[in-house]
Design a protein around this motif. Structure first.
Motif, mmCIF file in Angstrom:
data_model
loop_
_atom_site.group_PDB
_atom_site.id
_atom_site.type_symbol
_atom_site.label_atom_id
_atom_site.label_comp_id
_atom_site.label_asym_id
_atom_site.label_seq_id
_atom_site.Cartn_x
_atom_site.Cartn_y
_atom_site.Cartn_z
ATOM 1 N N ALA A 140 0.811 -1.185 -0.089
ATOM 2 C CA ALA A 140 0.081 -0.014 0.181
ATOM 3 C C ALA A 140 0.794 1.267 -0.075
ATOM 4 C CB ALA A 140 -0.871 -0.057 1.274
ATOM 5 N N ALA A 143 2.832 1.707 -3.462
ATOM 6 C CA ALA A 143 2.043 1.631 -4.782
ATOM 7 C C ALA A 143 2.119 3.128 -5.444
ATOM 8 C CB ALA A 143 0.671 1.334 -4.455
ATOM 9 N N VAL A 167 2.907 -5.788 -5.295
ATOM 10 C CA VAL A 167 1.775 -4.979 -5.448
ATOM 11 C C VAL A 167 0.703 -5.573 -6.222
ATOM 12 C CG1 VAL A 167 1.146 -2.514 -6.074
ATOM 13 C CG2 VAL A 167 3.226 -2.910 -4.841
ATOM 14 N N GLU A 170 -1.301 -7.979 -4.416
ATOM 15 C CA GLU A 170 -2.102 -7.375 -3.309
ATOM 16 C C GLU A 170 -3.202 -6.804 -3.800
ATOM 17 O OE1 GLU A 170 -3.357 -5.933 0.511
ATOM 18 O OE2 GLU A 170 -1.758 -7.446 -0.250
ATOM 19 N N SER A 171 -3.351 -6.038 -4.952
ATOM 20 C CA SER A 171 -4.365 -5.347 -5.602
ATOM 21 C C SER A 171 -5.479 -6.447 -5.912
ATOM 22 C CB SER A 171 -3.693 -4.637 -6.857
ATOM 23 O OG SER A 171 -3.635 -5.665 -7.807
ATOM 24 N N THR A 176 -8.380 -5.783 0.223
ATOM 25 C CA THR A 176 -7.146 -5.014 0.073
ATOM 26 C C THR A 176 -7.162 -3.778 0.678
ATOM 27 O OG1 THR A 176 -5.303 -4.348 -1.277
ATOM 28 C CG2 THR A 176 -7.573 -4.414 -2.195
ATOM 29 N N LEU A 178 -5.042 -1.395 -0.586
ATOM 30 C CA LEU A 178 -4.607 -0.596 -1.696
ATOM 31 C C LEU A 178 -5.785 0.202 -1.988
ATOM 32 C CD1 LEU A 178 -2.515 -2.800 -3.923
ATOM 33 C CD2 LEU A 178 -1.510 -1.165 -2.468
ATOM 34 N N GLN A 180 -7.620 2.473 -4.753
ATOM 35 C CA GLN A 180 -7.821 2.455 -6.265
ATOM 36 C C GLN A 180 -7.042 1.172 -6.774
ATOM 37 O OE1 GLN A 180 -5.871 6.184 -7.129
ATOM 38 N NE2 GLN A 180 -7.649 7.240 -7.618
ATOM 39 N N ALA A 181 -7.299 -0.018 -5.924
ATOM 40 C CA ALA A 181 -6.668 -1.291 -6.418
ATOM 41 C C ALA A 181 -7.037 -1.553 -7.899
ATOM 42 C CB ALA A 181 -7.293 -2.315 -5.330
ATOM 43 N N ILE A 184 -4.455 0.304 -10.117
ATOM 44 C CA ILE A 184 -3.161 -0.199 -9.647
ATOM 45 C C ILE A 184 -2.635 -1.425 -10.329
ATOM 46 C CG2 ILE A 184 -1.405 -0.873 -7.729
ATOM 47 C CD1 ILE A 184 -2.926 1.026 -5.965
ATOM 48 N N TRP A 185 -3.889 -2.307 -10.068
ATOM 49 C CA TRP A 185 -3.727 -3.847 -10.918
ATOM 50 C C TRP A 185 -3.368 -3.345 -12.367
ATOM 51 C CZ3 TRP A 185 -2.372 -8.394 -11.771
ATOM 52 C CH2 TRP A 185 -2.999 -9.252 -12.976
ATOM 53 N N CYS A 188 0.119 -2.229 -13.005
ATOM 54 C CA CYS A 188 1.196 -3.371 -12.867
ATOM 55 C C CYS A 188 1.018 -4.404 -13.941
ATOM 56 C CB CYS A 188 0.836 -4.026 -11.514
ATOM 57 S SG CYS A 188 1.172 -3.058 -10.139
#
Length: 217
Positions: A140, A143, A167, A170-171, A176, A178, A180-181, A184-185, A188
């Motif tokens: 988190a 990120a 990360v 985790e997203s 989670t 995080l 705005q998962a 972020i996913w 990534c």
């Protein structure tokens, strides 16, 4: 930006005030990193410097028109010093045997990310040297650095590769922490896909941690 009164009634940057605040915050940051100021003061200085960096970036188009280039240059000089101090501290932490991230590392990461996102060249070498320490952050906390890492040349050959994988996983985890998962996913996944499809990327040289051992139970 407005909470720190960086802008005047018309919305323009008050660079005289901003320069004073940035100078004070940069000095407080250095004192904190040297152990001469409290952790609270150090964190507050990082947050002020992060906000000032973003304020200058957003107001950059208006600076030439208002004739405040000298004042802006003075602010930038103090910000350069502060970001350089942050990188130096991270580089020292990266060579230590600490297995966890010190409390100040998360706010230093936010300051570094704010600068790196706006100007990825000035501290490019220092940013790479800081990655071993920054990689000790939780997913988190790390990120915020993902967009900056994406702009690095051969980022997959740095300690960031393992952290991007962490990360990304985790997203996808239910519940989670995080923010705005989904975004972020997506970033990534894009970064990892680009590396996987790049014929010039030699993945055997990539620094990955040992895979967790499979359970035999």
């Amino acid at each position: 930006r407005r909470g720190l009164a960086f802008t005047g009634p018309a919305g323009g940057l008050q660079l005289g005030r901003l320069r004073l605040i940035v100078s004070l915050a940069a000095g407080e940051l250095r004192l904190g990193l040297e152990g001469h100021a409290s952790q609270e003061n150090l964190c507050a200085a990082c947050m002020v410097l992060e906000a000032a960096t973003l304020a200058l970036a957003r107001g950059s188009e208006d600076l030439e028109a208002t004739g405040q280039l000298q004042e802006a240059a003075d602010c930038m000089r103090d910000l350069h010093r502060a970001v350089g101090d942050a990188h130096e501290h991270c580089a020292e932490l990266g060579t230590s045997d600490l297995a966890w991230a010190p409390a100040e590392l998360a706010v230093l990461a936010r300051l570094i990310a704010a600068w790196q996102f706006e100007d990825g060249h000035r501290f490019a070498v220092e940013f790479e040297r800081s990655l071993p320490a920054l990689s000790k952050l939780s997913p988190a906390e790390f990120a915020v650095l993902i967009p900056c890492i994406h702009e690095m040349h051969d980022w997959h050959l740095t300690p960031a590769l393992a952290k991007v994988l962490e990360v990304a996983l985790e997203s996808l985890r239910p519940g989670t922490a995080l923010p705005q998962a989904a975004e972020i996913w997506s970033q990534c996944a894009l970064m990892l896909s680009e590396v996987a499809l790049d014929a010039a990327a030699y993945l055997p040289d990539a620094p990955l941690p040992e895979a967790p051992s499979a359970s035999t139970s």
